[in-house]
Structure formats: C-alpha cells, structure tokens
Write an enzyme that holds these catalytic residues in place. Structure first.
Site, PDB file in Angstrom:
ATOM      1  N   TYR A  11      27.425-101.118  -2.039  1.00 32.19           N
ATOM      2  CA  TYR A  11      27.896-101.497  -3.379  1.00 32.19           C
ATOM      3  C   TYR A  11      27.842-100.302  -4.329  1.00 32.19           C
ATOM      4  O   TYR A  11      28.720-100.125  -5.167  1.00 32.19           O
ATOM      5  CB  TYR A  11      27.041-102.647  -3.914  1.00 32.19           C
ATOM      6  CG  TYR A  11      27.362-103.049  -5.329  1.00 32.19           C
ATOM      7  CD1 TYR A  11      28.502-103.795  -5.625  1.00 32.19           C
ATOM      8  CD2 TYR A  11      26.526-102.687  -6.385  1.00 32.19           C
ATOM      9  CE1 TYR A  11      28.798-104.165  -6.922  1.00 32.19           C
ATOM     10  CE2 TYR A  11      26.810-103.057  -7.681  1.00 32.19           C
ATOM     11  CZ  TYR A  11      27.949-103.794  -7.949  1.00 32.19           C
ATOM     12  OH  TYR A  11      28.238-104.154  -9.238  1.00 32.19           O
ATOM     13  N   GLU A  12      26.809 -99.480  -4.174  1.00 33.33           N
ATOM     14  CA  GLU A  12      26.667 -98.313  -5.050  1.00 33.33           C
ATOM     15  C   GLU A  12      27.329 -97.068  -4.466  1.00 33.33           C
ATOM     16  O   GLU A  12      27.165 -95.971  -4.982  1.00 33.33           O
ATOM     17  CB  GLU A  12      25.188 -98.055  -5.350  1.00 33.33           C
ATOM     18  CG  GLU A  12      24.607 -99.151  -6.221  1.00 33.33           C
ATOM     19  CD  GLU A  12      23.282 -98.790  -6.854  1.00 33.33           C
ATOM     20  OE1 GLU A  12      22.834 -97.635  -6.716  1.00 33.33           O
ATOM     21  OE2 GLU A  12      22.711 -99.670  -7.507  1.00 33.33           O
ATOM     22  N   TYR A  72      19.140-106.200  -6.502  1.00 35.73           N
ATOM     23  CA  TYR A  72      20.460-106.448  -5.933  1.00 35.73           C
ATOM     24  C   TYR A  72      20.634-107.934  -5.681  1.00 35.73           C
ATOM     25  O   TYR A  72      19.729-108.599  -5.183  1.00 35.73           O
ATOM     26  CB  TYR A  72      20.648-105.696  -4.612  1.00 35.73           C
ATOM     27  CG  TYR A  72      21.984-105.962  -3.969  1.00 35.73           C
ATOM     28  CD1 TYR A  72      23.141-105.395  -4.474  1.00 35.73           C
ATOM     29  CD2 TYR A  72      22.091-106.807  -2.872  1.00 35.73           C
ATOM     30  CE1 TYR A  72      24.377-105.653  -3.896  1.00 35.73           C
ATOM     31  CE2 TYR A  72      23.325-107.069  -2.286  1.00 35.73           C
ATOM     32  CZ  TYR A  72      24.460-106.494  -2.804  1.00 35.73           C
ATOM     33  OH  TYR A  72      25.689-106.750  -2.242  1.00 35.73           O
ATOM     34  N   GLY A  79      25.543-113.974 -11.834  1.00 37.36           N
ATOM     35  CA  GLY A  79      25.941-114.837 -12.949  1.00 37.36           C
ATOM     36  C   GLY A  79      25.268-116.193 -12.950  1.00 37.36           C
ATOM     37  O   GLY A  79      25.689-117.088 -13.676  1.00 37.36           O
ATOM     38  N   GLN A  80      24.220-116.362 -12.164  1.00 39.89           N
ATOM     39  CA  GLN A  80      23.523-117.650 -12.069  1.00 39.89           C
ATOM     40  C   GLN A  80      22.090-117.584 -12.604  1.00 39.89           C
ATOM     41  O   GLN A  80      21.320-118.510 -12.416  1.00 39.89           O
ATOM     42  CB  GLN A  80      23.504-118.119 -10.610  1.00 39.89           C
ATOM     43  CG  GLN A  80      24.888-118.284 -10.017  1.00 39.89           C
ATOM     44  CD  GLN A  80      24.832-118.586  -8.528  1.00 39.89           C
ATOM     45  OE1 GLN A  80      23.867-119.141  -8.022  1.00 39.89           O
ATOM     46  NE2 GLN A  80      25.887-118.208  -7.823  1.00 39.89           N
ATOM     47  N   GLY A  83      19.175-112.714 -11.415  1.00 40.58           N
ATOM     48  CA  GLY A  83      18.763-111.358 -11.783  1.00 40.58           C
ATOM     49  C   GLY A  83      17.680-111.386 -12.852  1.00 40.58           C
ATOM     50  O   GLY A  83      16.669-110.692 -12.741  1.00 40.58           O
ATOM     51  N   ASN A 110      28.121 -98.441 -13.104  1.00 44.42           N
ATOM     52  CA  ASN A 110      27.839 -99.858 -12.842  1.00 44.42           C
ATOM     53  C   ASN A 110      27.828-100.623 -14.170  1.00 44.42           C
ATOM     54  O   ASN A 110      26.788-101.048 -14.668  1.00 44.42           O
ATOM     55  CB  ASN A 110      26.504-100.007 -12.102  1.00 44.42           C
ATOM     56  CG  ASN A 110      26.314-101.395 -11.545  1.00 44.42           C
ATOM     57  OD1 ASN A 110      27.011-102.332 -11.917  1.00 44.42           O
ATOM     58  ND2 ASN A 110      25.343-101.531 -10.655  1.00 44.42           N
ATOM     59  N   TYR A 117      21.613-105.475 -18.344  1.00 42.45           N
ATOM     60  CA  TYR A 117      20.359-104.904 -18.835  1.00 42.45           C
ATOM     61  C   TYR A 117      20.343-104.852 -20.360  1.00 42.45           C
ATOM     62  O   TYR A 117      19.307-105.088 -20.981  1.00 42.45           O
ATOM     63  CB  TYR A 117      20.136-103.506 -18.251  1.00 42.45           C
ATOM     64  CG  TYR A 117      20.022-103.503 -16.741  1.00 42.45           C
ATOM     65  CD1 TYR A 117      19.360-104.527 -16.058  1.00 42.45           C
ATOM     66  CD2 TYR A 117      20.573-102.486 -15.991  1.00 42.45           C
ATOM     67  CE1 TYR A 117      19.261-104.519 -14.680  1.00 42.45           C
ATOM     68  CE2 TYR A 117      20.465-102.466 -14.607  1.00 42.45           C
ATOM     69  CZ  TYR A 117      19.808-103.486 -13.963  1.00 42.45           C
ATOM     70  OH  TYR A 117      19.703-103.473 -12.603  1.00 42.45           O
TER      71      TYR A 117
END
Length: 142
Positions: A11-12, A72, A79-80, A83, A110, A117
């Site tokens: 992903y990164e 991650y 979106g739930q 995180g 990102n 954040y």
C-alpha cells in the site's frame, strides 16, 4: 499478520520479501521480552488491521514515548472507526506503562491518513525521515 504486513508495505509502495518474516515477526511480538507490542482489529472475515508500537526515547525531551510503528487497515475495513479504536488502545497501553506521548509518521502522499490524523487532533512535525543500512555506513568509511 505477515500477510497484513505485506499488504501494508505494498500500500505504501514498499513491497517487501516475506521469506523468513514469519519467524522474525514471531520473535519480535512473542519472544522473550518482546520489543514490539501489537494490537489487532478483527471482523467476521478475520484480521481487519493492526497497530504495532514500541517505547522509544527522545533526547530533546529527556523522556520516553511510544512510537506507533505501523497502523494499517485493509481497504474494506476503513471508515468504520477501527483506526481510531486502534490508536486509542495503543495510547491506553502506552499510558499504562508510563509513556505520556505517542508519535508516528506517514508518507506525505498518504492524504487519507493525514486527514484522519488531523481529525484526531494530532499535530505534524515536518521532517524528512531517512534510513541507512548500517553495513553500508561502515563500508562507506572503510
């Protein structure tokens, strides 16, 4: 966990070879006096994400802090609120061990993570992060 780590690296844009990683990761997380703590988020389909952290030291602050090494979530789990739950859980664990600050970094491209954040109320320290292989450093001055 190894598959999640590989997905995170991809992903990164930093795909990693995972040969040997399962054993090394097991030692880091479950060995004697493990240097890395890990929290996972689960959903019906299994592991949805993870956060790893370790205590670090700041010379400038003359204090220890918690460094969030990885956060991650699989794309379908974003979106739930997972995180936020992971970061809050890391903060609770770190606080319980006497660490009063949590630090982390994310690639500047990102944008989704940066927005997340910022919504948490975190502040950004604009610095470039470098890595140097220790062997390369030794060889360059031989």
């Amino acid at each position: 966990m190894v598959r999640l780590c590989a997905a995170h690296a991809a992903y990164e844009g930093a795909a990693r070879e995972i040969e040997g990683q399962p054993d090394a990761l097991e030692r880091l997380l479950f060995g004697e006096a493990p240097p890395l703590a890990c929290l996972v988020a689960e959903r019906d389909q299994g592991l949805a994400g993870y956060a790893t952290w370790a205590p670090q030291v700041s010379t400038w602050d003359a204090a220890r802090y918690a460094y969030l090494d990885c956060l991650y979530l699989r794309p379908e789990a974003r979106g739930q609120g997972l995180g936020r739950q992971l970061i809050e859980a890391v903060a609770r664990d770190a606080h319980a061990t006497g660490l009063r600050q949590l630090q982390w970094q994310t690639p500047v491209e990102n944008a989704g993570a940066i927005r997340f954040y910022d919504r948490l109320g975190a502040t950004s320290l604009r610095k470039a992060r470098y890595t140097l292989a220790t062997e390369a450093a030794l060889l360059s001055h031989a």
